[in-house]
Design a protein around this motif. Structure first.
Motif, PDB file in Angstrom:
ATOM      1  N   ARG A  47       0.795  -1.235   0.000  1.00 62.92           N
ATOM      2  CA  ARG A  47       0.000   0.000   0.000  1.00 62.92           C
ATOM      3  C   ARG A  47       0.829   1.288   0.000  1.00 62.92           C
ATOM      4  O   ARG A  47       0.271   2.365  -0.192  1.00 62.92           O
ATOM      5  CB  ARG A  47      -0.923   0.027   1.217  1.00 62.92           C
ATOM      6  CG  ARG A  47      -2.064  -0.944   1.121  1.00 62.92           C
ATOM      7  CD  ARG A  47      -3.075  -0.701   2.221  1.00 62.92           C
ATOM      8  NE  ARG A  47      -2.445  -0.815   3.532  1.00 62.92           N
ATOM      9  CZ  ARG A  47      -2.891  -1.584   4.511  1.00 62.92           C
ATOM     10  NH1 ARG A  47      -3.977  -2.295   4.346  1.00 62.92           N
ATOM     11  NH2 ARG A  47      -2.269  -1.633   5.660  1.00 62.92           N
ATOM     12  N   HIS A  48       2.115   1.201   0.216  1.00 59.83           N
ATOM     13  CA  HIS A  48       2.918   2.412   0.338  1.00 59.83           C
ATOM     14  C   HIS A  48       3.956   2.526  -0.771  1.00 59.83           C
ATOM     15  O   HIS A  48       4.324   1.537  -1.397  1.00 59.83           O
ATOM     16  CB  HIS A  48       3.599   2.452   1.708  1.00 59.83           C
ATOM     17  CG  HIS A  48       2.616   2.661   2.818  1.00 59.83           C
ATOM     18  ND1 HIS A  48       1.973   1.604   3.441  1.00 59.83           N
ATOM     19  CD2 HIS A  48       2.137   3.783   3.384  1.00 59.83           C
ATOM     20  CE1 HIS A  48       1.154   2.083   4.359  1.00 59.83           C
ATOM     21  NE2 HIS A  48       1.225   3.407   4.341  1.00 59.83           N
ATOM     22  N   GLU A  49       4.389   3.765  -0.984  1.00 60.90           N
ATOM     23  CA  GLU A  49       5.427   4.028  -1.984  1.00 60.90           C
ATOM     24  C   GLU A  49       6.734   3.370  -1.552  1.00 60.90           C
ATOM     25  O   GLU A  49       6.975   3.232  -0.362  1.00 60.90           O
ATOM     26  CB  GLU A  49       5.634   5.532  -2.122  1.00 60.90           C
ATOM     27  CG  GLU A  49       4.438   6.234  -2.700  1.00 60.90           C
ATOM     28  CD  GLU A  49       4.657   7.734  -2.845  1.00 60.90           C
ATOM     29  OE1 GLU A  49       5.722   8.237  -2.443  1.00 60.90           O
ATOM     30  OE2 GLU A  49       3.768   8.389  -3.357  1.00 60.90           O
ATOM     31  N   PRO A  50       7.554   2.941  -2.462  1.00 63.82           N
ATOM     32  CA  PRO A  50       7.436   3.096  -3.913  1.00 63.82           C
ATOM     33  C   PRO A  50       6.589   2.022  -4.589  1.00 63.82           C
ATOM     34  O   PRO A  50       6.231   2.165  -5.754  1.00 63.82           O
ATOM     35  CB  PRO A  50       8.882   3.001  -4.391  1.00 63.82           C
ATOM     36  CG  PRO A  50       9.523   2.060  -3.434  1.00 63.82           C
ATOM     37  CD  PRO A  50       8.854   2.351  -2.096  1.00 63.82           C
ATOM     38  N   HIS A  56      -1.010  -1.434  -8.581  1.00 63.02           N
ATOM     39  CA  HIS A  56      -2.311  -0.924  -8.153  1.00 63.02           C
ATOM     40  C   HIS A  56      -3.193  -2.083  -7.713  1.00 63.02           C
ATOM     41  O   HIS A  56      -3.327  -3.075  -8.426  1.00 63.02           O
ATOM     42  CB  HIS A  56      -2.980  -0.152  -9.282  1.00 63.02           C
ATOM     43  CG  HIS A  56      -2.263   1.110  -9.611  1.00 63.02           C
ATOM     44  ND1 HIS A  56      -2.774   2.038 -10.470  1.00 63.02           N
ATOM     45  CD2 HIS A  56      -1.069   1.615  -9.208  1.00 63.02           C
ATOM     46  CE1 HIS A  56      -1.937   3.058 -10.575  1.00 63.02           C
ATOM     47  NE2 HIS A  56      -0.895   2.806  -9.823  1.00 63.02           N
ATOM     48  N   ILE A  83       6.995   1.466 -15.269  1.00 64.44           N
ATOM     49  CA  ILE A  83       7.935   2.212 -14.431  1.00 64.44           C
ATOM     50  C   ILE A  83       8.522   3.330 -15.291  1.00 64.44           C
ATOM     51  O   ILE A  83       9.064   3.049 -16.369  1.00 64.44           O
ATOM     52  CB  ILE A  83       9.049   1.308 -13.900  1.00 64.44           C
ATOM     53  CG1 ILE A  83       8.445   0.206 -13.034  1.00 64.44           C
ATOM     54  CG2 ILE A  83      10.080   2.116 -13.116  1.00 64.44           C
ATOM     55  CD1 ILE A  83       9.444  -0.831 -12.582  1.00 64.44           C
ATOM     56  N   PRO A  84       8.416   4.582 -14.854  1.00 64.29           N
ATOM     57  CA  PRO A  84       8.997   5.689 -15.614  1.00 64.29           C
ATOM     58  C   PRO A  84      10.495   5.478 -15.814  1.00 64.29           C
ATOM     59  O   PRO A  84      11.172   4.913 -14.954  1.00 64.29           O
ATOM     60  CB  PRO A  84       8.731   6.927 -14.752  1.00 64.29           C
ATOM     61  CG  PRO A  84       7.605   6.520 -13.850  1.00 64.29           C
ATOM     62  CD  PRO A  84       7.751   5.029 -13.632  1.00 64.29           C
ATOM     63  N   MET A 143      12.986   6.353 -12.978  1.00 64.80           N
ATOM     64  CA  MET A 143      13.066   5.399 -11.867  1.00 64.80           C
ATOM     65  C   MET A 143      13.825   4.148 -12.266  1.00 64.80           C
ATOM     66  O   MET A 143      14.540   3.573 -11.472  1.00 64.80           O
ATOM     67  CB  MET A 143      11.670   5.016 -11.393  1.00 64.80           C
ATOM     68  CG  MET A 143      11.003   6.038 -10.536  1.00 64.80           C
ATOM     69  SD  MET A 143       9.475   5.397  -9.836  1.00 64.80           S
ATOM     70  CE  MET A 143      10.114   4.224  -8.661  1.00 64.80           C
ATOM     71  N   GLN A 172       1.681  -0.884 -13.462  1.00 63.36           N
ATOM     72  CA  GLN A 172       1.844   0.311 -14.270  1.00 63.36           C
ATOM     73  C   GLN A 172       3.290   0.359 -14.751  1.00 63.36           C
ATOM     74  O   GLN A 172       4.181  -0.123 -14.059  1.00 63.36           O
ATOM     75  CB  GLN A 172       1.538   1.556 -13.441  1.00 63.36           C
ATOM     76  CG  GLN A 172       0.152   1.550 -12.824  1.00 63.36           C
ATOM     77  CD  GLN A 172      -0.937   1.453 -13.869  1.00 63.36           C
ATOM     78  OE1 GLN A 172      -0.948   2.178 -14.845  1.00 63.36           O
ATOM     79  NE2 GLN A 172      -1.857   0.528 -13.663  1.00 63.36           N
ATOM     80  N   SER A 187       3.431   1.151  -4.333  1.00 63.35           N
ATOM     81  CA  SER A 187       2.102   1.607  -4.761  1.00 63.35           C
ATOM     82  C   SER A 187       2.141   2.491  -6.006  1.00 63.35           C
ATOM     83  O   SER A 187       1.122   2.705  -6.640  1.00 63.35           O
ATOM     84  CB  SER A 187       1.407   2.356  -3.628  1.00 63.35           C
ATOM     85  OG  SER A 187       2.083   3.558  -3.334  1.00 63.35           O
ATOM     86  N   GLU A 188       3.324   2.986  -6.364  1.00 63.83           N
ATOM     87  CA  GLU A 188       3.436   3.806  -7.568  1.00 63.83           C
ATOM     88  C   GLU A 188       3.279   2.980  -8.843  1.00 63.83           C
ATOM     89  O   GLU A 188       2.861   3.501  -9.869  1.00 63.83           O
ATOM     90  CB  GLU A 188       4.776   4.541  -7.589  1.00 63.83           C
ATOM     91  CG  GLU A 188       4.882   5.584  -6.512  1.00 63.83           C
ATOM     92  CD  GLU A 188       6.217   6.284  -6.507  1.00 63.83           C
ATOM     93  OE1 GLU A 188       7.028   6.053  -7.421  1.00 63.83           O
ATOM     94  OE2 GLU A 188       6.445   7.067  -5.585  1.00 63.83           O
ATOM     95  N   PHE A 189       3.635   1.709  -8.795  1.00 65.15           N
ATOM     96  CA  PHE A 189       3.522   0.898 -10.003  1.00 65.15           C
ATOM     97  C   PHE A 189       2.642  -0.345  -9.840  1.00 65.15           C
ATOM     98  O   PHE A 189       2.288  -0.991 -10.816  1.00 65.15           O
ATOM     99  CB  PHE A 189       4.902   0.501 -10.543  1.00 65.15           C
ATOM    100  CG  PHE A 189       5.738  -0.286  -9.574  1.00 65.15           C
ATOM    101  CD1 PHE A 189       5.657  -1.650  -9.524  1.00 65.15           C
ATOM    102  CD2 PHE A 189       6.617   0.363  -8.724  1.00 65.15           C
ATOM    103  CE1 PHE A 189       6.426  -2.373  -8.644  1.00 65.15           C
ATOM    104  CE2 PHE A 189       7.405  -0.355  -7.844  1.00 65.15           C
ATOM    105  CZ  PHE A 189       7.296  -1.726  -7.800  1.00 65.15           C
TER     106      PHE A 189
END
Length: 56
Positions: free
Chosen positions: A20-23, A29, A49-50, A53, A47, A25-27
């Protein structure tokens, strides 16, 4: 996701905190489809990864 039920309650809570937390949760969902009041089907989507990153 279905294997989480096999973990101890303490370990399951640790895993949920990580998810549930970053990093993470950034990719990753997380959501759920609620079939009934007592049944939910987890939905996980990844998602991209940019590039900034992925070079770290």
């Amino acid at each position: 996701m279905s294997k989480l039920a096999q973990l101890s309650p303490e370990m399951r809570e640790i895993v949920w905190e990580i998810l549930r937390h970053e990093p993470v949760s950034e990719f990753l969902h997380l959501s759920a489809y609620t079939v009934s009041l007592v049944e939910a089907i987890p939905i996980v989507s990844l998602q991209p990864i940019p590039m900034a990153m992925s070079e770290v």
